[in-house]
Scaffold this motif. Sequence first.
Motif, PDB file in Angstrom:
ATOM      1  N   LEU A 148       0.831  -1.194  -0.027  1.00  0.00           N
ATOM      2  CA  LEU A 148      -0.064   0.230   0.051  1.00  0.00           C
ATOM      3  C   LEU A 148       0.929   1.196   0.027  1.00  0.00           C
ATOM      4  O   LEU A 148       0.695   2.304  -0.844  1.00  0.00           O
ATOM      5  CB  LEU A 148      -0.901  -0.034   1.371  1.00  0.00           C
ATOM      6  CG  LEU A 148      -1.880   1.210   1.432  1.00  0.00           C
ATOM      7  CD1 LEU A 148      -2.814   1.332   0.460  1.00  0.00           C
ATOM      8  CD2 LEU A 148      -2.412   1.340   2.756  1.00  0.00           C
ATOM      9  N   ILE A 149       1.829   1.344   0.941  1.00  0.00           N
ATOM     10  CA  ILE A 149       2.690   2.394   0.798  1.00  0.00           C
ATOM     11  C   ILE A 149       3.605   2.554  -0.438  1.00  0.00           C
ATOM     12  O   ILE A 149       3.623   3.792  -1.016  1.00  0.00           O
ATOM     13  CB  ILE A 149       3.707   2.434   2.141  1.00  0.00           C
ATOM     14  CG1 ILE A 149       3.171   2.154   3.435  1.00  0.00           C
ATOM     15  CG2 ILE A 149       4.640   3.445   1.986  1.00  0.00           C
ATOM     16  CD1 ILE A 149       4.011   1.887   4.644  1.00  0.00           C
ATOM     17  N   ASP A 150       3.899   1.473  -1.087  1.00  0.00           N
ATOM     18  CA  ASP A 150       4.546   1.640  -2.247  1.00  0.00           C
ATOM     19  C   ASP A 150       3.802   2.179  -3.339  1.00  0.00           C
ATOM     20  O   ASP A 150       3.841   2.947  -4.243  1.00  0.00           O
ATOM     21  CB  ASP A 150       4.981   0.393  -2.793  1.00  0.00           C
ATOM     22  CG  ASP A 150       6.148  -0.487  -1.960  1.00  0.00           C
ATOM     23  OD1 ASP A 150       6.580   0.425  -1.032  1.00  0.00           O
ATOM     24  OD2 ASP A 150       6.404  -1.522  -2.073  1.00  0.00           O
ATOM     25  N   LYS A 151       2.657   1.640  -3.365  1.00  0.00           N
ATOM     26  CA  LYS A 151       1.636   2.193  -4.595  1.00  0.00           C
ATOM     27  C   LYS A 151       1.142   3.646  -4.370  1.00  0.00           C
ATOM     28  O   LYS A 151       1.376   4.365  -5.416  1.00  0.00           O
ATOM     29  CB  LYS A 151       0.391   1.178  -4.538  1.00  0.00           C
ATOM     30  CG  LYS A 151      -0.489   1.430  -5.598  1.00  0.00           C
ATOM     31  CD  LYS A 151      -0.186   1.292  -6.960  1.00  0.00           C
ATOM     32  CE  LYS A 151      -1.404   1.030  -8.038  1.00  0.00           C
ATOM     33  NZ  LYS A 151      -0.755   1.041  -9.315  1.00  0.00           N
ATOM     34  N   VAL A 152       0.619   3.972  -3.308  1.00  0.00           N
ATOM     35  CA  VAL A 152      -0.042   5.264  -3.025  1.00  0.00           C
ATOM     36  C   VAL A 152       1.105   6.343  -2.759  1.00  0.00           C
ATOM     37  O   VAL A 152       1.138   7.435  -3.191  1.00  0.00           O
ATOM     38  CB  VAL A 152      -0.807   5.004  -1.906  1.00  0.00           C
ATOM     39  CG1 VAL A 152      -1.469   6.608  -1.536  1.00  0.00           C
ATOM     40  CG2 VAL A 152      -1.902   4.076  -2.034  1.00  0.00           C
ATOM     41  N   PHE A 153       2.235   5.977  -2.039  1.00  0.00           N
ATOM     42  CA  PHE A 153       3.097   7.126  -1.753  1.00  0.00           C
ATOM     43  C   PHE A 153       4.476   7.072  -2.459  1.00  0.00           C
ATOM     44  O   PHE A 153       4.938   8.202  -3.082  1.00  0.00           O
ATOM     45  CB  PHE A 153       3.368   7.145  -0.209  1.00  0.00           C
ATOM     46  CG  PHE A 153       2.167   7.190   0.699  1.00  0.00           C
ATOM     47  CD1 PHE A 153       1.395   8.538   0.760  1.00  0.00           C
ATOM     48  CD2 PHE A 153       1.391   6.143   1.400  1.00  0.00           C
ATOM     49  CE1 PHE A 153       0.138   8.472   1.595  1.00  0.00           C
ATOM     50  CE2 PHE A 153       0.392   6.188   2.025  1.00  0.00           C
ATOM     51  CZ  PHE A 153      -0.318   7.503   2.034  1.00  0.00           C
ATOM     52  N   LEU A 154       4.998   6.017  -2.494  1.00  0.00           N
ATOM     53  CA  LEU A 154       6.258   6.058  -3.415  1.00  0.00           C
ATOM     54  C   LEU A 154       6.027   6.220  -4.750  1.00  0.00           C
ATOM     55  O   LEU A 154       7.093   7.140  -5.350  1.00  0.00           O
ATOM     56  CB  LEU A 154       7.054   4.657  -2.871  1.00  0.00           C
ATOM     57  CG  LEU A 154       8.580   4.483  -3.281  1.00  0.00           C
ATOM     58  CD1 LEU A 154       9.398   5.432  -2.513  1.00  0.00           C
ATOM     59  CD2 LEU A 154       9.076   3.027  -3.388  1.00  0.00           C
ATOM     60  N   ARG A 155       5.120   5.556  -5.265  1.00  0.00           N
ATOM     61  CA  ARG A 155       4.956   5.811  -6.854  1.00  0.00           C
ATOM     62  C   ARG A 155       3.904   6.850  -7.035  1.00  0.00           C
ATOM     63  O   ARG A 155       3.798   7.228  -8.206  1.00  0.00           O
ATOM     64  CB  ARG A 155       4.304   4.467  -7.358  1.00  0.00           C
ATOM     65  CG  ARG A 155       5.390   3.148  -7.109  1.00  0.00           C
ATOM     66  CD  ARG A 155       4.697   2.009  -7.681  1.00  0.00           C
ATOM     67  NE  ARG A 155       5.722   0.780  -7.584  1.00  0.00           N
ATOM     68  CZ  ARG A 155       6.706   0.452  -8.357  1.00  0.00           C
ATOM     69  NH1 ARG A 155       6.697   1.264  -9.457  1.00  0.00           N
ATOM     70  NH2 ARG A 155       7.449  -0.366  -8.212  1.00  0.00           N
ATOM     71  N   GLY A 156       3.372   7.408  -6.127  1.00  0.00           N
ATOM     72  CA  GLY A 156       2.384   8.525  -6.160  1.00  0.00           C
ATOM     73  C   GLY A 156       3.098   9.803  -5.888  1.00  0.00           C
ATOM     74  O   GLY A 156       4.138   9.936  -6.088  1.00  0.00           O
ATOM     75  N   HIS A 157       2.076  10.767  -5.792  1.00  0.00           N
ATOM     76  CA  HIS A 157       2.126  12.301  -5.694  1.00  0.00           C
ATOM     77  C   HIS A 157       1.707  12.690  -4.594  1.00  0.00           C
ATOM     78  O   HIS A 157       0.903  13.721  -4.832  1.00  0.00           O
ATOM     79  CB  HIS A 157       2.212  12.909  -7.028  1.00  0.00           C
ATOM     80  CG  HIS A 157       2.758  12.563  -8.120  1.00  0.00           C
ATOM     81  ND1 HIS A 157       4.232  12.358  -8.532  1.00  0.00           N
ATOM     82  CD2 HIS A 157       2.363  11.393  -9.268  1.00  0.00           C
ATOM     83  CE1 HIS A 157       4.658  11.669  -9.515  1.00  0.00           C
ATOM     84  NE2 HIS A 157       3.551  11.283  -9.875  1.00  0.00           N
ATOM     85  N   VAL A 158       1.683  12.098  -3.468  1.00  0.00           N
ATOM     86  CA  VAL A 158       0.846  12.824  -2.416  1.00  0.00           C
ATOM     87  C   VAL A 158       1.789  13.764  -1.564  1.00  0.00           C
ATOM     88  O   VAL A 158       2.984  13.596  -1.148  1.00  0.00           O
ATOM     89  CB  VAL A 158       0.741  11.484  -1.312  1.00  0.00           C
ATOM     90  CG1 VAL A 158      -0.134  12.134   0.012  1.00  0.00           C
ATOM     91  CG2 VAL A 158      -0.341  10.333  -2.233  1.00  0.00           C
ATOM     92  N   THR A 159       1.140  14.919  -1.272  1.00  0.00           N
ATOM     93  CA  THR A 159       1.620  15.883  -0.422  1.00  0.00           C
ATOM     94  C   THR A 159       0.738  15.924   0.891  1.00  0.00           C
ATOM     95  O   THR A 159      -0.473  15.576   0.736  1.00  0.00           O
ATOM     96  CB  THR A 159       1.844  17.533  -1.013  1.00  0.00           C
ATOM     97  OG1 THR A 159       0.631  17.794  -1.390  1.00  0.00           O
ATOM     98  CG2 THR A 159       2.939  17.154  -2.029  1.00  0.00           C
ATOM     99  N   VAL A 160       0.996  16.562   2.065  1.00  0.00           N
ATOM    100  CA  VAL A 160       0.019  16.488   3.169  1.00  0.00           C
ATOM    101  C   VAL A 160       0.364  17.985   3.859  1.00  0.00           C
ATOM    102  O   VAL A 160       1.303  18.301   4.271  1.00  0.00           O
ATOM    103  CB  VAL A 160       0.401  15.338   4.242  1.00  0.00           C
ATOM    104  CG1 VAL A 160      -0.338  15.465   5.258  1.00  0.00           C
ATOM    105  CG2 VAL A 160       0.219  14.132   3.781  1.00  0.00           C
ATOM    106  N   PHE A 161      -0.897  18.647   4.154  1.00  0.00           N
ATOM    107  CA  PHE A 161      -0.723  19.818   4.589  1.00  0.00           C
ATOM    108  C   PHE A 161      -1.181  19.781   6.222  1.00  0.00           C
ATOM    109  O   PHE A 161      -1.871  19.036   6.586  1.00  0.00           O
ATOM    110  CB  PHE A 161      -1.631  20.781   4.096  1.00  0.00           C
ATOM    111  CG  PHE A 161      -1.901  22.244   4.492  1.00  0.00           C
ATOM    112  CD1 PHE A 161      -0.850  23.094   4.607  1.00  0.00           C
ATOM    113  CD2 PHE A 161      -3.014  22.650   5.176  1.00  0.00           C
ATOM    114  CE1 PHE A 161      -0.854  24.266   5.189  1.00  0.00           C
ATOM    115  CE2 PHE A 161      -3.092  24.047   6.097  1.00  0.00           C
ATOM    116  CZ  PHE A 161      -1.872  24.880   5.935  1.00  0.00           C
TER     117      PHE A 161
END
Length: 375
Positions: A148-161
């Motif tokens: 899940l971490i690989d797919k959503v965050f490592l391969r994704g483009h998530v930023t968090v405010f």
Amino acid sequence: MTGVRKAVAAALLCAAAVAGAATPEQETLDRVARMRAMPAAAVDQDAQQQRRDLDAAWRWFGNNKTAALPVLRRELAAELKKAKPNQLVLLDVGYFLRAQGEPSDRALATQALLAIDADGIVPKTQSQQLFRFVHASAPDKDVRLFPLIDKVFLRGHVTVFVPQHGYTVDETSVCIYLYGQYGELAERHLRGLLRDPAVANRALEVLMWVGSPDSVPAVAALLTTPDADTFARAVTFMLRAGGPQGREALLAFDARGLTGKAREFYLQTRQQLASMNFDTLAQQLADAPPSEKAPPPRRLDEAATRQVLATLSATYGSYEGIQPMELALSALPRQQLIDELLRIRQRSLLRISGEALTDIDTTNTLINTLRFRPN
């Protein structure tokens, strides 16, 4: 009689109101039902409104925790038995149980997190809440979360405010906060991803923060890459986290085949290699260049060192009032000191702020410096 009739009527109205009022348990069920009924957010504006509605449910659950928790446990357990569990229920009820439930709720919350579809609606519309859920769960070091971490965050483009700090966690830092809490488990996992060109650069960026000399051979294999950006990241890892092994790998590297930006970058960093020794690196930890009038840094004995480390741990890795150079020069055996600092780094990752990353960078610099210390 008129007064009696009015009193009776008022009593009946009051009884009807009481009978019609939902109990906290029923209100919890109603709010979960509304959560299930939420349509998939089509645009960002819809997702933001959806988040506000979900946050309102969170606040209500928190204000009525005694009544809400048993209901939420039952509802989440029932949801997990469905062939296609509702993703928003998994996310928000699961995270609520993780964050505000009892320690015994963690297993159920983890089941919910594992059931979230990495390609589904939650990563697309509620990625910041998903980050918070994963971040809260990461201290358990459950490697089943890596896909899940690989797919959503490592391969994704998530930023968090982070509104309380007015700070936005960038894409790489999001990964540092998640993988970093896994320690060696994450380092081994990320090493295995270096052969994938799609994530090699991001994996190297994270390894700069959570890696160790154990990853030097895997990273050294990337020094022959034709990609200048990957090459620069590999060299930077060697300098920041590779210790003496990283320095030796760079000294042994045959740079004759380098061209363009990669060659320029290597020639710049090559000059640093000769001065990469404990004394030089320890001096860089000082707040300011030494002067003739300045007293020499203290060499803390083991007891004083442990006291400083205890303070660092209690403050989740804040260096306010602490001189990193004094830790580097302390009497505590090198490996014991490194092990303690690695534990402190994991505690630091519980703080989500720009100041926390600055402190983590200091800890990493201190760890890499200590790897050059003779004992």
